[in-house]
Scaffold this motif. Structure first.
Motif, PDB file in Angstrom:
ATOM      1  N   GLU A 160       0.843  -1.188   0.000  1.00 51.00           N
ATOM      2  CA  GLU A 160       0.000   0.000   0.000  1.00 51.00           C
ATOM      3  C   GLU A 160       0.882   1.242   0.000  1.00 51.00           C
ATOM      4  OE1 GLU A 160      -3.902  -1.723   2.400  1.00 51.00           O
ATOM      5  OE2 GLU A 160      -2.552  -0.320   3.419  1.00 51.00           O
ATOM      6  N   ASP A 161       0.537   2.217  -0.864  1.00 51.96           N
ATOM      7  CA  ASP A 161       1.372   3.420  -1.024  1.00 51.96           C
ATOM      8  C   ASP A 161       0.488   4.656  -1.022  1.00 51.96           C
ATOM      9  OD1 ASP A 161       3.056   5.468  -1.857  1.00 51.96           O
ATOM     10  OD2 ASP A 161       4.259   4.130  -3.095  1.00 51.96           O
ATOM     11  N   GLU A 162       0.648   5.468   0.028  1.00 50.55           N
ATOM     12  CA  GLU A 162      -0.053   6.753   0.124  1.00 50.55           C
ATOM     13  C   GLU A 162       0.895   7.919  -0.121  1.00 50.55           C
ATOM     14  OE1 GLU A 162      -3.340   6.791   3.341  1.00 50.55           O
ATOM     15  OE2 GLU A 162      -1.725   5.562   4.212  1.00 50.55           O
ATOM     16  N   VAL A 163       2.159   7.623  -0.423  1.00 45.71           N
ATOM     17  CA  VAL A 163       3.195   8.651  -0.499  1.00 45.71           C
ATOM     18  C   VAL A 163       3.490   9.068  -1.931  1.00 45.71           C
ATOM     19  CG1 VAL A 163       5.596   9.177   0.062  1.00 45.71           C
ATOM     20  CG2 VAL A 163       4.237   7.783   1.617  1.00 45.71           C
ATOM     21  N   THR A 164       3.630   8.104  -2.833  1.00 41.76           N
ATOM     22  CA  THR A 164       4.051   8.396  -4.201  1.00 41.76           C
ATOM     23  C   THR A 164       3.092   9.353  -4.910  1.00 41.76           C
ATOM     24  OG1 THR A 164       5.095   6.222  -4.346  1.00 41.76           O
ATOM     25  CG2 THR A 164       4.659   7.364  -6.418  1.00 41.76           C
ATOM     26  N   CYS A 165       1.796   9.104  -4.751  1.00 39.78           N
ATOM     27  CA  CYS A 165       0.767   9.971  -5.344  1.00 39.78           C
ATOM     28  C   CYS A 165      -0.135  10.489  -4.225  1.00 39.78           C
ATOM     29  CB  CYS A 165      -0.051   9.219  -6.386  1.00 39.78           C
ATOM     30  SG  CYS A 165       0.904   8.576  -7.768  1.00 39.78           S
ATOM     31  N   PRO A 166       0.231  11.577  -3.575  1.00 38.26           N
ATOM     32  CA  PRO A 166      -0.572  12.090  -2.451  1.00 38.26           C
ATOM     33  C   PRO A 166      -2.028  12.339  -2.863  1.00 38.26           C
ATOM     34  CG  PRO A 166       1.520  13.238  -2.576  1.00 38.26           C
ATOM     35  CD  PRO A 166       1.421  12.409  -3.822  1.00 38.26           C
ATOM     36  N   GLY A 167      -2.931  11.852  -2.035  1.00 37.70           N
ATOM     37  CA  GLY A 167      -4.354  12.012  -2.320  1.00 37.70           C
ATOM     38  C   GLY A 167      -4.909  10.945  -3.235  1.00 37.70           C
ATOM     39  N   SER A 168      -4.042  10.103  -3.774  1.00 38.71           N
ATOM     40  CA  SER A 168      -4.498   9.025  -4.660  1.00 38.71           C
ATOM     41  C   SER A 168      -3.734   7.737  -4.337  1.00 38.71           C
ATOM     42  CB  SER A 168      -4.292   9.408  -6.123  1.00 38.71           C
ATOM     43  OG  SER A 168      -4.779   8.384  -6.985  1.00 38.71           O
ATOM     44  N   PRO A 169      -4.016   7.144  -3.184  1.00 34.35           N
ATOM     45  CA  PRO A 169      -3.281   5.927  -2.778  1.00 34.35           C
ATOM     46  C   PRO A 169      -3.560   4.759  -3.719  1.00 34.35           C
ATOM     47  CG  PRO A 169      -5.164   6.289  -1.341  1.00 34.35           C
ATOM     48  CD  PRO A 169      -5.057   7.509  -2.212  1.00 34.35           C
ATOM     49  N   PHE A 170      -2.565   3.888  -3.845  1.00 34.57           N
ATOM     50  CA  PHE A 170      -2.759   2.703  -4.664  1.00 34.57           C
ATOM     51  C   PHE A 170      -2.217   1.487  -3.912  1.00 34.57           C
ATOM     52  CE2 PHE A 170       1.493   4.093  -5.773  1.00 34.57           C
ATOM     53  CZ  PHE A 170       2.219   2.917  -5.877  1.00 34.57           C
ATOM     54  N   ALA A 171      -2.633   0.324  -4.363  1.00 35.58           N
ATOM     55  CA  ALA A 171      -2.197  -0.931  -3.736  1.00 35.58           C
ATOM     56  C   ALA A 171      -1.916  -1.954  -4.816  1.00 35.58           C
ATOM     57  CB  ALA A 171      -3.255  -1.456  -2.775  1.00 35.58           C
ATOM     58  N   ILE A 172      -0.896  -2.769  -4.560  1.00 34.19           N
ATOM     59  CA  ILE A 172      -0.547  -3.885  -5.444  1.00 34.19           C
ATOM     60  C   ILE A 172      -0.495  -5.131  -4.577  1.00 34.19           C
ATOM     61  CG2 ILE A 172       1.188  -4.847  -7.006  1.00 34.19           C
ATOM     62  CD1 ILE A 172       2.172  -1.979  -7.461  1.00 34.19           C
ATOM     63  N   ASN A 216      -6.867   4.466  -6.274  1.00 36.94           N
ATOM     64  CA  ASN A 216      -7.726   5.100  -5.270  1.00 36.94           C
ATOM     65  C   ASN A 216      -8.122   4.074  -4.211  1.00 36.94           C
ATOM     66  OD1 ASN A 216      -7.785   7.685  -6.558  1.00 36.94           O
ATOM     67  ND2 ASN A 216      -9.251   6.853  -8.036  1.00 36.94           N
ATOM     68  N   ALA A 217      -7.125   3.366  -3.752  1.00 40.15           N
ATOM     69  CA  ALA A 217      -7.373   2.229  -2.869  1.00 40.15           C
ATOM     70  C   ALA A 217      -7.680   2.663  -1.438  1.00 40.15           C
ATOM     71  CB  ALA A 217      -6.145   1.316  -2.863  1.00 40.15           C
ATOM     72  N   GLN A 218      -8.451   1.830  -0.770  1.00 38.52           N
ATOM     73  CA  GLN A 218      -8.639   1.994   0.663  1.00 38.52           C
ATOM     74  C   GLN A 218      -7.478   1.292   1.360  1.00 38.52           C
ATOM     75  OE1 GLN A 218     -11.790  -0.293   2.399  1.00 38.52           O
ATOM     76  NE2 GLN A 218     -11.572   0.632   4.431  1.00 38.52           N
ATOM     77  N   SER A 242     -14.849 -14.678  -7.001  1.00 37.45           N
ATOM     78  CA  SER A 242     -13.834 -13.708  -7.374  1.00 37.45           C
ATOM     79  C   SER A 242     -13.737 -12.645  -6.295  1.00 37.45           C
ATOM     80  CB  SER A 242     -14.191 -13.050  -8.715  1.00 37.45           C
ATOM     81  OG  SER A 242     -14.207 -14.001  -9.758  1.00 37.45           O
ATOM     82  N   PRO A 243     -12.615 -11.939  -6.235  1.00 35.08           N
ATOM     83  CA  PRO A 243     -12.473 -10.882  -5.250  1.00 35.08           C
ATOM     84  C   PRO A 243     -13.498  -9.770  -5.479  1.00 35.08           C
ATOM     85  CG  PRO A 243     -10.353 -11.460  -6.204  1.00 35.08           C
ATOM     86  CD  PRO A 243     -11.405 -12.131  -7.013  1.00 35.08           C
ATOM     87  N   PRO A 244     -13.744  -8.918  -4.499  1.00 31.49           N
ATOM     88  CA  PRO A 244     -14.736  -7.858  -4.633  1.00 31.49           C
ATOM     89  C   PRO A 244     -14.254  -6.719  -5.501  1.00 31.49           C
ATOM     90  CG  PRO A 244     -13.598  -7.667  -2.544  1.00 31.49           C
ATOM     91  CD  PRO A 244     -13.126  -8.941  -3.173  1.00 31.49           C
ATOM     92  N   ASP A 245     -15.189  -5.845  -5.881  1.00 32.57           N
ATOM     93  CA  ASP A 245     -14.881  -4.593  -6.579  1.00 32.57           C
ATOM     94  C   ASP A 245     -14.197  -4.815  -7.913  1.00 32.57           C
ATOM     95  OD1 ASP A 245     -13.906  -3.344  -3.362  1.00 32.57           O
ATOM     96  OD2 ASP A 245     -15.883  -3.262  -4.306  1.00 32.57           O
ATOM     97  N   GLY A 246     -14.410  -5.964  -8.526  1.00 34.16           N
ATOM     98  CA  GLY A 246     -13.850  -6.200  -9.844  1.00 34.16           C
ATOM     99  C   GLY A 246     -12.360  -6.428  -9.876  1.00 34.16           C
ATOM    100  N   ILE A 247     -11.745  -6.672  -8.716  1.00 35.00           N
ATOM    101  CA  ILE A 247     -10.308  -6.926  -8.677  1.00 35.00           C
ATOM    102  C   ILE A 247     -10.032  -8.292  -9.292  1.00 35.00           C
ATOM    103  CG2 ILE A 247      -8.322  -7.213  -7.157  1.00 35.00           C
ATOM    104  CD1 ILE A 247      -9.850  -5.488  -5.124  1.00 35.00           C
ATOM    105  N   LEU A 248      -9.042  -8.363 -10.177  1.00 32.15           N
ATOM    106  CA  LEU A 248      -8.708  -9.629 -10.840  1.00 32.15           C
ATOM    107  C   LEU A 248      -7.379 -10.152 -10.359  1.00 32.15           C
ATOM    108  CD1 LEU A 248      -9.825  -8.782 -14.473  1.00 32.15           C
ATOM    109  CD2 LEU A 248     -11.120 -10.010 -12.728  1.00 32.15           C
TER     110      LEU A 248
END
Length: 248
Positions: A160-172, A216-218, A242-248
Motif C-alpha cells: 500500500e502506497d499513500e506517499v508516491t501519489c498524495p491524495g491518490s493511494p494505490f495498492a498492489i 484510489n485504494a482503501q 472472485s475478489p470484490p470490486d472487480g479486482i482480478l
C-alpha cells in the motif's frame, strides 16, 4: 537430539520474523511430534535486514502445523501446513517514526546479535554437529525430506502506497489460494518411500495464484486486526468466487 535440531531450525527461520516465539514450548511440541502455532504476529522490522525500501505495516500468520511421526518415519510422511499468511507493507518514507518502537526494535536486534554470538561460542566449545554425527541424524533428515509434504494456503501480500501519489493511494497485491508439494511414485500417485533411491519425485500443484492493482485504494494497514485481515482474506481469489470490486 534430533528434536533440538528441528527446534533450532524453526527458531532460525521464524525467530527473526515472528513476535514472542516461545522456544521452550516449541521444543516440547516437537518432542511430541505435533507442533501447532496459531495467531502469530509478524515483527514490524521483519524486512529490516533485507535492505528493501519497504516496511511491514501489519503482518499475521494464522496457523503453522508440523507433524513428525518419530516412531514411523518409514511408513508415514512428515507434514507441514502453513495456513493464512497476511502481510501489508509500504514505503519506508511514509512510515511515522515512533521513538518507543524504535528503541524496542533496537533492543531486539541487539539481543538477536548476542544470541548468535553465544550460539557460535557454544558450537566452538562442543564441536560442529557434523563432526559428532554418526550418520543417524543424517539418515533421519534424508528420510524426512524424501517423504515431506508441504501445503501453503491462503496467502495475501499487499503493498500500500499513500506517499508516491498524495491524495491518490494505490495498492498492489499477490494472492494464493494454495500450493502443495508431496512425494509420488513412478505413476505420480502419492507414496511413502521406504528404501534408498536415486530419484525422488515430488508433485507440485498451485491453485489460484493471482495479482491485482487497486487505484484510489482503501488502505487497510491502519484498521483493527480483524478488519484488515478480513479485507485481505476477501481479496484472495478462489474457485468459488472472485475478489470484490472487480479486482482480478
Amino acid at each position: 537430539m534430533f528434536e533440538g535440531l528441528v527446534t533450532a531450525l524453526l527458531n532460525k527461520f521464524l525467530g527473526p520474523y515472528i513476535k514472542n516465539l516461545d522456544s521452550s514450548q516449541l521444543k516440547l511440541s516437537i518432542f511430541s511430534g505435533n507442533v501447532s502455532l496459531e495467531d502469530l504476529e509478524v515483527k514490524p522490522d521483519a524486512l529490516a535486514d533485507k535492505n528493501l525500501p519497504i516496511r511491514v505495516h501489519a503482518g499475521f500468520l494464522h496457523e503453522l502445523r508440523l507433524k513428525i511421526p518419530w516412531r514411523s518415519l518409514y511408513t508415514e510422511p512428515t507434514i507441514v501446513v502453513i495456513d493464512g499468511v497476511y502481510l501489508i507493507v509500504g514505503p519506508t518514507t511514509g512510515f511515522k517514526y515512533d521513538a518507543e518502537t524504535a528503541k524496542k526494535e533496537a533492543r531486539e536486534k541487539k539481543q538477536k546479535e548476542l544470541e548468535q554470538i553465544e550460539e557460535k561460542k557454544r558450537i566452538e566449545r562442543e564441536g560442529k554437529p557434523e563432526e559428532k554425527s554418526d550418520g543417524f541424524v543424517e539418515k533421519m533428515v534424508t528420510q524426512i525430506i524424501k517423504n515431506l509434504q508441504v501445503t501453503v494456503k491462503n496467502v495475501h501480500i499487499r503493498y500500500e502506497d499513500e506517499v508516491t501519489c498524495p491524495g491518490s493511494p494505490f495498492a498492489i497485491g499477490v494472492t494464493l489460494q494454495e500450493v502443495f508439494a508431496k512425494t509420488v511414485d513412478i505413476n505420480w500417485k502419492e507414496a511413502v518411500i521406504k528404501d534408498a533411491v536415486q530419484q525422488i519425485r515430488k508433485l507440485v500443484g498451485i491453485r489460484n495464484l493471482a495479482a491485482y492493482v487497486e487505484t484510489n485504494a482503501q488502505c487497510l494497514a491502519g484498521l483493527p486486526l480483524a478488519e484488515w485481515k478480513d479485507g485481505l482474506t476477501d481479496r484472495i481469489r478462489r474457485n468459488s468466487k472472485s475478489p470484490p470490486d472487480g479486482i482480478l
